[in-house]
Design a protein around this motif. Structure first.
Motif, short mmCIF file in Angstrom:
data_model
loop_
_atom_site.label_atom_id
_atom_site.label_comp_id
_atom_site.label_asym_id
_atom_site.label_seq_id
_atom_site.Cartn_x
_atom_site.Cartn_y
_atom_site.Cartn_z
N GLN B 47 0.83 -1.21 0.00
CA GLN B 47 0.00 0.00 0.00
C GLN B 47 0.86 1.26 0.00
OE1 GLN B 47 -3.33 0.39 -0.17
NE2 GLN B 47 -3.78 -1.79 -0.24
N VAL B 48 1.91 1.26 0.83
CA VAL B 48 2.79 2.43 0.89
C VAL B 48 3.45 2.63 -0.47
CG1 VAL B 48 4.88 3.40 1.92
CG2 VAL B 48 3.23 2.20 3.36
N ASP B 49 3.94 1.55 -1.05
CA ASP B 49 4.62 1.69 -2.34
C ASP B 49 3.67 2.15 -3.43
OD1 ASP B 49 7.25 1.02 -3.83
OD2 ASP B 49 5.65 0.19 -5.08
N ALA B 50 2.44 1.67 -3.39
CA ALA B 50 1.47 2.06 -4.41
C ALA B 50 1.22 3.56 -4.38
CB ALA B 50 0.17 1.29 -4.22
N ASP B 51 1.25 4.14 -3.18
CA ASP B 51 0.99 5.58 -3.04
C ASP B 51 2.27 6.41 -3.14
OD1 ASP B 51 -1.59 4.76 -2.42
OD2 ASP B 51 -1.87 6.40 -1.00
N GLY B 52 3.41 5.76 -3.00
CA GLY B 52 4.67 6.52 -2.97
C GLY B 52 4.96 6.98 -1.56
N GLU B 53 4.02 7.72 -0.98
CA GLU B 53 4.10 8.08 0.43
C GLU B 53 2.69 8.21 0.96
OE1 GLU B 53 6.32 11.78 0.34
OE2 GLU B 53 4.44 12.91 0.28
N ILE B 54 2.54 7.98 2.25
CA ILE B 54 1.20 7.99 2.83
C ILE B 54 1.32 8.34 4.31
CG2 ILE B 54 1.31 5.49 3.30
CD1 ILE B 54 -1.70 5.32 2.76
N LEU B 55 0.31 9.02 4.83
CA LEU B 55 0.27 9.30 6.26
C LEU B 55 0.03 7.99 7.01
CD1 LEU B 55 -1.98 12.51 6.49
CD2 LEU B 55 0.46 12.35 7.08
N CYS B 56 0.75 7.80 8.10
CA CYS B 56 0.54 6.61 8.93
C CYS B 56 -0.94 6.37 9.20
CB CYS B 56 1.21 6.79 10.31
SG CYS B 56 2.98 6.69 10.29
N THR B 57 -1.59 7.42 9.63
CA THR B 57 -2.99 7.28 10.04
C THR B 57 -3.88 6.85 8.87
OG1 THR B 57 -3.08 9.69 9.78
CG2 THR B 57 -2.92 8.83 12.03
N ASP B 58 -3.58 7.38 7.68
CA ASP B 58 -4.34 6.96 6.50
C ASP B 58 -4.07 5.49 6.17
OD1 ASP B 58 -5.33 9.49 6.32
OD2 ASP B 58 -4.06 10.11 4.63
N LEU B 59 -2.82 5.08 6.38
CA LEU B 59 -2.45 3.68 6.11
C LEU B 59 -3.22 2.74 7.04
CD1 LEU B 59 -0.60 1.58 4.69
CD2 LEU B 59 1.11 2.05 6.46
N TYR B 60 -3.23 3.09 8.32
CA TYR B 60 -3.93 2.23 9.29
C TYR B 60 -5.41 2.13 8.92
CZ TYR B 60 0.21 3.47 12.09
OH TYR B 60 1.48 3.71 12.54
N GLU B 61 -5.97 3.30 8.58
CA GLU B 61 -7.40 3.34 8.27
C GLU B 61 -7.71 2.48 7.03
OE1 GLU B 61 -8.95 7.31 8.08
OE2 GLU B 61 -10.85 6.61 7.18
N ARG B 62 -6.83 2.60 6.04
CA ARG B 62 -7.06 1.86 4.80
C ARG B 62 -7.04 0.34 5.04
NH1 ARG B 62 -3.35 3.16 -0.31
NH2 ARG B 62 -4.06 5.26 0.19
N LEU B 63 -6.19 -0.07 6.00
CA LEU B 63 -6.08 -1.50 6.29
C LEU B 63 -7.04 -1.94 7.40
CD1 LEU B 63 -2.18 -1.88 6.11
CD2 LEU B 63 -3.86 -2.55 4.39
N GLY B 64 -7.82 -0.98 7.92
CA GLY B 64 -8.78 -1.32 8.97
C GLY B 64 -8.12 -1.71 10.27
N LEU B 65 -6.96 -1.11 10.56
CA LEU B 65 -6.23 -1.45 11.77
C LEU B 65 -6.38 -0.37 12.84
CD1 LEU B 65 -2.80 -2.46 10.15
CD2 LEU B 65 -4.58 -4.02 10.97
N PRO B 66 -6.58 -0.78 14.10
CA PRO B 66 -6.50 0.19 15.20
C PRO B 66 -5.11 0.82 15.19
CG PRO B 66 -7.22 -1.96 16.00
CD PRO B 66 -6.78 -2.15 14.58
N GLY B 67 -4.99 2.06 15.66
CA GLY B 67 -3.70 2.75 15.65
C GLY B 67 -2.60 1.97 16.34
#
Lengths: 117, 117
Positions: B47-67
């Motif tokens: 997911q990070v590579d697909a976006d190039g860069e991503i906010l941690c919080t957006d990454l967690y949300e996208r994967l449905g993970l608690p912080g």
């Protein structure tokens, strides 16, 4: 006439003696990475590949591992699909599943075997 | 004249706030493999590579993970050298350390990013 199986044949069938290996189609990248996530197991793969095939016991001895420790690590590799163990008499011979790994995860074996140190 | 550092500056120096990352020279293959030995973390890298860069919080949300869970997994990746986290204001941006990984373990990033399913 039907004969009840003897107790011996029930508790120790040929099936239970088989060494189980995952099919290529059920290879899982995370499982393989986890199996390789240990310096002892990476060294095992390199040693096995260098020899082409090797007796389990010789492998353990070469790495200075007690049989129980060597057997544990080798099982992680085998169950993930990295190595294959074949019974030869009372011994087991180990090989790296190069072609199977390459067919699913091209380049992975090279990453492991290349000396990156 | 010498001034004693205030308690605040001792207990919370800029140094302690720095996000630590291993140098390329200290990358360890087994450590990296172990970090990648989890389906959640493999998906994070993709997911990070697909976006190039991503906010941690957006990454967690996208994967449905608690912080807390997301933070745990991301730390495994960062401490192994797979990802880089950069502070941007009060947020953190994550990238994959593609060139660093490629320089030490050529082909590894491709193995991870290729969809082998």
């Amino acid at each position: 006439m039907y004969a009840m199986p003897s107790k011996a044949s029930v508790t120790k069938s040929p099936r239970a003696d088989r060494i189980r290996h995952p099919e290529v189609d059920s290879f899982d990248l995370a499982t393989i990475m986890r199996a390789l996530g240990d310096p002892v197991r990476i060294e095992m793969v390199r040693q096995v590949d260098a020899d082409g095939e090797i007796l389990c016991t010789d492998l353990y001895e070469r790495l200075g591992l007690p049989g129980s420790t060597g057997s544990y690590h080798l099982r992680q590799l085998r169950e993930a699909g990295v190595t294959r163990s074949s019974a030869v008499g009372t011994s087991r011979i180990v090989t790296v599943r190069r072609e199977d790994l390459e067919s699913r995860f091209p380049g992975l074996v090279d990453v492991i075997l290349r000396d990156a140190a």
